[in-house]
Design a protein around this motif. Structure first.
Motif, PDB file in Angstrom:
ATOM      1  N   LYS A 192       3.317  -2.452  -3.763  1.00 29.49           N
ATOM      2  CA  LYS A 192       2.074  -2.355  -2.991  1.00 29.49           C
ATOM      3  C   LYS A 192       1.417  -1.001  -3.194  1.00 29.49           C
ATOM      4  O   LYS A 192       0.209  -0.914  -3.450  1.00 29.49           O
ATOM      5  CB  LYS A 192       2.378  -2.514  -1.493  1.00 29.49           C
ATOM      6  CG  LYS A 192       2.417  -3.931  -0.999  1.00 29.49           C
ATOM      7  CD  LYS A 192       2.561  -3.909   0.516  1.00 29.49           C
ATOM      8  CE  LYS A 192       2.654  -5.316   1.058  1.00 29.49           C
ATOM      9  NZ  LYS A 192       2.873  -5.317   2.510  1.00 29.49           N
TER      10      LYS A 192
ATOM     11  N   VAL B  62      -0.284  -0.665  -6.531  1.00 33.36           N
ATOM     12  CA  VAL B  62      -1.550  -1.409  -6.566  1.00 33.36           C
ATOM     13  C   VAL B  62      -2.631  -0.637  -5.803  1.00 33.36           C
ATOM     14  O   VAL B  62      -3.756  -0.456  -6.293  1.00 33.36           O
ATOM     15  CB  VAL B  62      -1.356  -2.818  -5.975  1.00 33.36           C
ATOM     16  CG1 VAL B  62      -2.701  -3.518  -5.842  1.00 33.36           C
ATOM     17  CG2 VAL B  62      -0.426  -3.635  -6.842  1.00 33.36           C
TER      18      VAL B  62
ATOM     19  N   LEU C  50      -6.217  -6.346   0.238  1.00 33.27           N
ATOM     20  CA  LEU C  50      -5.167  -6.567  -0.754  1.00 33.27           C
ATOM     21  C   LEU C  50      -3.795  -6.595  -0.106  1.00 33.27           C
ATOM     22  O   LEU C  50      -2.897  -7.300  -0.571  1.00 33.27           O
ATOM     23  CB  LEU C  50      -5.202  -5.460  -1.807  1.00 33.27           C
ATOM     24  CG  LEU C  50      -6.174  -5.670  -2.947  1.00 33.27           C
ATOM     25  CD1 LEU C  50      -6.230  -4.430  -3.818  1.00 33.27           C
ATOM     26  CD2 LEU C  50      -5.728  -6.864  -3.786  1.00 33.27           C
TER      27      LEU C  50
ATOM     28  N   LEU D 195      -1.070  -9.356  -0.918  1.00 34.60           N
ATOM     29  CA  LEU D 195       0.248  -9.005  -1.455  1.00 34.60           C
ATOM     30  C   LEU D 195       1.359  -9.422  -0.502  1.00 34.60           C
ATOM     31  O   LEU D 195       2.402  -9.911  -0.936  1.00 34.60           O
ATOM     32  CB  LEU D 195       0.313  -7.491  -1.712  1.00 34.60           C
ATOM     33  CG  LEU D 195      -0.530  -6.998  -2.884  1.00 34.60           C
ATOM     34  CD1 LEU D 195      -0.562  -5.481  -2.924  1.00 34.60           C
ATOM     35  CD2 LEU D 195       0.025  -7.528  -4.194  1.00 34.60           C
TER      36      LEU D 195
END
Lengths: 259, 272
Positions: A203, A206, A247, A251
């Motif tokens: 995570k 990203v 996001l 995720l």
């Protein structure tokens, strides 16, 4: 008809920007290999992007961990499960709060600074000056900043989680009297390296890419005036924060969800 | 090159549109090697745009620009960067890198492009700074420089790689008389001593005509006058004389085009 036109114009502009942002990302990625020869540039940027964000990350991590300790204890003690406080604090931090809150702080502290710096370099013709000196600003200015952000955020998130666990420990064990052995041993047995820690690291990688990409793009694409740079800086913080939260849901659903 | 005279820069039918605005409408320019050519014209005629076109930062809508025999709009990025190593450009703001000291700014192009040992870079930087009279300021940061000093540092940086030509963007704007005089002297001395070709975009008539060998006057996207400074002063075009003498009204009207004055004052002032 006029408002319809405006809607269409707005949509086209947005898609153009999106397209430019992607071309920009590819150009940065193409510029990364040459950075290996210029490690000094990268190290300088890791200092200003990462190291200078350390204080805010550590302080925020400590307080978030302490709050988790307090709130978690209050709930768990009703079920006589206060020995699990360590697990709860650690999982919340490693899976969610570490990557997310560190990324939000990073967007506010380092992202806005990157946008403002690059935007001002553009406004004062420094980028154009470099181009005229046959130096590609994407390679010299943007690529090192981008890579520094991508490398720094996972480390900051890890530090955030570690400090947060210590904060939970101070409150839970130190103030509220949770058993020290139970706090650590339950954490050790229930936090899984692949499932929990690695997913948190993924995570934060990203988020690092997305936040830094938004920050450097907004700076590079800013209207080169003082109003333009200030708008770009605001956009960086807003877009990056929303992107991180959105996001994070995606995720989390992919990693932990049963959807 | 078919021309008899030796031109470093040749533009033919150069046309540039910015959105629906026509900035240049088919202009021809010949800039002779070894000379100082001034491009003059009122503010807003796209003089800076012309330098960006020559430097290849933007592409013309139509026409060709040959620099040392190469057509700039047709070059690949790599070829363009090779060509730019032989061009210096002095931006109006100086465009110094604000996070580097004066010394490092001048060393920047050398370190980026030459791979020379640091000792040699140091000597070259000191020589360039000495040439603009600022060797004593090498440790200062750009924020500590006055406008005139910043421009001289930028000039030292522009000549760091010993280019074949230098483009000056409004070198005299906003300078006090002394630094103006310094810059005038520097530009003409450097051109002579280093065998450069200089292109100077300016609207400071007195300074530019003092050192320019040839002047182009642009307005409304076309060349309205050209010649040596003396020829232009005696030009039979009323427009060129208005520009050279700086009279407020003439063929270039004092007023920006607008509707009838009385009508606008008496209307309710609704802005659509």
């Amino acid at each position: 008809m006029n408002s319809l036109q405006q809607l269409g114009h707005g949509a086209l502009t947005a898609f153009q920007r999106l397209g430019r942002a992607h071309l920009f990302l590819f150009a940065i990625l193409a510029g990364l290999p040459s950075l290996l020869l210029r490690l000094r540039l990268l190290i300088q940027q890791i200092f200003s992007v990462g190291v200078l964000s350390l204080v805010i990350t550590v302080v925020a991590g400590l307080f978030v961990g302490m709050v988790l300790g307090l709130q978690g204890y209050n709930t768990l003690v009703d079920f006589g499960a206060e020995d699990s406080l360590g697990v709860m604090v650690a999982l919340s931090l490693v899976r969610e709060l570490g990557p997310v809150v560190a990324a939000l702080l990073f967007a506010g502290r380092a992202g806005s600074a990157l946008t403002a710096e690059i935007g001002l370099m553009k406004a004062t013709e420094q980028l154009s000056g470099m181009e005229m000196m046959a130096v590609d600003p994407l390679k010299r200015v943007i690529a090192p900043r981008f890579l520094a952000g991508v490398l720094s955020l996972p480390l900051l998130a890890a530090i955030f989680s570690a400090v947060g666990v210590m904060g939970g420990y101070f409150v839970g064990v130190g103030l509220l009297g949770v058993d020290e052995g139970a706090f650590w041993s339950q954490m050790q047995s229930r936090v899984d390296f692949d499932e929990d820690i690695m997913n948190g690291v993924i995570k934060s990688i990203v988020f690092g890419v997305v936040v830094t990409w938004i920050a450097v793009f907004e700076g590079y694409d800013a209207v080169p005036t003082s109003a333009g740079v200030s708008r770009a800086t605001t956009r960086t913080v807003v877009y990056a924060s929303l992107a991180v939260l959105g996001l994070d849901f995606v995720l989390t659903a992919l990693m932990f969800g049963e959807i | 090159m078919t021309d008899k005279q030796d031109n470093l820069v040749e533009a033919r039918g150069l046309t540039f549109h910015f959105g629906s605005r026509v900035i240049f409408d088919g202009i021809d320019l010949d800039l002779q090697r070894g000379k100082i050519t001034a491009i003059m014209g009122p503010s807003g005629t796209g003089k800076t745009t012309l330098l960006r076109l020559i430097g290849g930062q933007i592409k013309p809508t139509a026409g060709t620009i040959h620099v040392d025999g190469q057509n700039v709009p047709g070059l690949s990025r790599r070829e363009l960067f090779e060509l730019r190593k032989r061009m210096g450009m002095l931006f109006q703001s100086g465009a110094l890198l604000t996070d580097l000291s004066v010394f490092d700014n001048v060393a920047f192009p050398l370190r980026e492009h030459t791979g020379l040992p640091e000792m040699m870079v140091r000597d070259l930087v000191l020589m360039k700074l000495e040439a603009v009279g600022l060797r004593g300021a090498q440790r200062l940061m750009p924020s500590e420089l006055s406008g005139g000093m910043a421009r001289r540092v930028a000039l030292a940086r522009a000549i760091a790689l010993d280019p074949m030509m230098i483009m000056y963007d409004e070198p005299f704007t906003g300078q006090d008389p002394i630094s103006m005089g310094v810059l005038v002297k520097l530009i003409s001395d450097l051109n002579e001593v280093l065998g450069l070709t200089s292109i100077m975009v300016s609207h400071d008539v007195a300074e530019a005509s003092q050192i320019a060998d040839y002047i182009y006057v642009l307005s409304q996207g076309i060349v309205v006058g050209q010649g040596t400074p003396d020829e232009l002063r005696d030009s039979d075009s009323e427009w060129v004389r208005q520009f050279m003498e700086g009279t407020p009204d003439g063929p270039v009207p004092f007023h920006y085009p607008a509707g009838d004055y009385a009508d606008e004052l008496l209307s309710r002032g609704d802005r659509r």
